[in-house]
Design a protein around this motif. Structure first.
Motif, mmCIF file in Angstrom:
data_model
loop_
_atom_site.group_PDB
_atom_site.id
_atom_site.type_symbol
_atom_site.label_atom_id
_atom_site.label_comp_id
_atom_site.label_asym_id
_atom_site.label_seq_id
_atom_site.Cartn_x
_atom_site.Cartn_y
_atom_site.Cartn_z
ATOM 1 N N VAL A 37 -14.013 -1.275 -2.177
ATOM 2 C CA VAL A 37 -12.795 -1.076 -1.391
ATOM 3 C C VAL A 37 -11.841 -0.154 -2.145
ATOM 4 C CG1 VAL A 37 -10.862 -2.182 -0.241
ATOM 5 C CG2 VAL A 37 -13.086 -3.342 -0.353
ATOM 6 N N HIS A 38 -11.690 1.059 -1.638
ATOM 7 C CA HIS A 38 -10.711 2.002 -2.173
ATOM 8 C C HIS A 38 -9.403 1.753 -1.423
ATOM 9 C CE1 HIS A 38 -13.819 4.116 -4.389
ATOM 10 N NE2 HIS A 38 -14.544 4.197 -3.288
ATOM 11 N N THR A 39 -8.531 0.958 -2.005
ATOM 12 C CA THR A 39 -7.346 0.509 -1.283
ATOM 13 C C THR A 39 -6.313 1.607 -1.080
ATOM 14 O OG1 THR A 39 -6.120 -0.189 -3.255
ATOM 15 C CG2 THR A 39 -7.657 -1.786 -2.283
ATOM 16 N N ALA A 40 -6.344 2.666 -1.916
ATOM 17 C CA ALA A 40 -5.309 3.717 -1.888
ATOM 18 C C ALA A 40 -3.923 3.130 -2.117
ATOM 19 C CB ALA A 40 -5.362 4.524 -0.584
ATOM 20 N N THR A 41 -3.871 2.017 -2.850
ATOM 21 C CA THR A 41 -2.611 1.382 -3.235
ATOM 22 C C THR A 41 -2.626 1.179 -4.741
ATOM 23 O OG1 THR A 41 -3.360 -0.928 -3.115
ATOM 24 C CG2 THR A 41 -2.671 0.117 -1.048
#
Length: 439
Positions: A37-41
């Protein structure tokens, strides 16, 4: 049976029909299990994580989450990202660029006259067509939202008008606040003010004077309509962001001074020479949406263009996103290639993903909704078969509000049609394109 009684009896049926008609659009419960999961957070990338969606929003991210009735998708370790930014485009307002009847990007009042036309109230989102064939072409490639741009072509002005973020989920309403589009520097924008960059700044300052009442509304010198003054005032009062197409380093410095003087929020589109003023852009916290393939001096505003533009900007602390300089609408899917090229030339991978997710979402006013995977955010998600910044990777499935969309478009339908075996004259089920009229 009386007409009134018949109407009462039909009412529940009509309500049921309406419910069934809208059922596919209702939010879905979903569990995506064991994904990268690449949350970009700030949480970064989570290995072997589950993402639970309830009522169309991210409910939880963790391991061994309980599905509790949700549809389960096994990711088997594949990458999961937020739906990506398609760039600043004309998707849905420019169907066939060569056919004027299908393009709605530019206001051309006063074309051919000497009168300067400044109509910031022009709003291209009113023409958005959610049934455009460009929408499914973009979203099956993992693209979930775009910014519609108002053009500044021949007969327009340095202020093109307004646009906004549009989700590519089939809806027709803006997902975020309005944005005002401006073009500065050389090219057509300079031509509309007698070819002088200095005239651009003179006119912008005059517009500010009109909004602030220093030039009376009824003056012969006034350039704005009453609606135009109200629109521009909102941006000057901090109620919106100007998206400025500009490339030359000297013009960018002038823009930073002008925006600071008037208290205007700006974002830069293009920025071919932005790396030369990277520290100033970082200090001003102005996001820059670059085309990482812009590496040639294609005009006198881009003499110092380089493939390392994004990497140099980010190294200086600037905010970097991506948008194509060319045909950004019909080839929106190439934006992943742009981000991948920026990474290949020194931009950290996580910043490459951020430039397609978190950065545009925050810059354009939808950061709490789109561009990340976090509890409470919309479940606009993409499961990939490989690195999403690798042009060879494909989107396995795209979800909007947790709803899986059909992974086909006009282009995939044409591909499948013409990948059929060679026509057999004895078969009768071939498409018309394969049949030969009888003579």
């Amino acid at each position: 049976m009386s007409a009134r009684r018949g109407m009462r009896r039909l009412a529940p049926l009509a309500a049921l029909a309406l419910l069934l008609a809208t059922a596919p659009a209702l939010a879905q419960d979903l569990l995506i299990r064991n994904a990268t999961v690449h949350t970009a957070t700030a949480r970064g990338t989570l290995q072997g994580a589950d993402v639970l969606v309830r009522n169309g929003r991210i409910a939880a991210i963790g391991t061994r989450l309980d599905a509790a009735g949700a549809t389960v998708v096994e990711a088997n370790g594949k990458p999961l990202t937020p739906a990506l930014f398609a760039g600043i485009t004309a998707i849905g307002i420019d169907e066939v660029s060569g056919e004027d009847a299908t393009t709605d990007t530019t206001l051309a009042l006063g074309a051919g006259s000497k009168e300067m036309v400044v109509r910031p109230e022009f709003d291209v989102t009113l023409a958005f067509n959610p049934d455009s064939l460009l929408v499914p072409v973009a979203r099956v490639e993992g693209l979930g939202f775009t910014v519609l741009a108002a053009g500044t072509g021949e007969g327009g002005s340095i202020i093109g008008g307004q646009g906004a973020v549009m989700r590519l989920d089939g809806g027709d309403q803006p997902a975020g606040p309005k944005l005002l589009f401006v073009q500065l520097g050389g090219g057509s924008a300079a031509g509309l003010v007698g070819g002088s960059r200095a005239a651009q700044w003179m006119l912008l300052d005059q517009l500010v004077d009109e909004v602030r009442g220093r030039i009376p509304a009824g003056s012969n010198a006034a350039l704005l309509t009453p609606a135009g003054r109200d629109t521009l005032k909102r941006y000057l009062d901090g109620g919106g962001r100007l998206v400025v197409r500009v490339d030359r380093a000297a013009d960018i410095r002038q823009l930073l001074r002008w925006s600071k003087r008037h208290g205007v929020q700006v974002a830069i589109r293009g920025g071919g020479e932005a790396w030369r003023v990277a520290s100033e852009l970082a200090a001003a916290k102005v996001p820059v949406f670059v085309d990482p393939l812009d590496n040639l001096p294609s005009n006198f505003d881009r003499i110092h263009a380089t493939l390392e533009n994004a990497a140099r900007l980010r190294a200086a602390g600037a905010i970097v996103g991506f948008s194509q300089a060319g045909d950004s609408s019909h080839n929106a899917r190439k934006i992943r290639q742009l981000a991948g090229n920026a990474v290949a030339h020194g931009l950290p991978w996580e910043d490459g993903l951020a430039g397609l997710t978190r950065v545009p979402a925050e810059a354009f006013g939808v950061g709490g909704e789109l561009g990340g995977i976090a509890p409470g955010m919309r479940a606009d998600l993409v499961l990939w078969d490989g690195d999403p910044l690798d042009v060879a990777s494909l989107a396995r499935q795209v979800w909007f509000d947790g709803r899986a969309i059909p992974m086909h478009s006009r282009q995939t339908e044409l591909r499948d049609r013409y990948l059929r075996p060679a026509p057999d004259a004895t078969r009768g089920d071939l498409p018309r394109a394969y049949s030969t009229p009888a003579h």
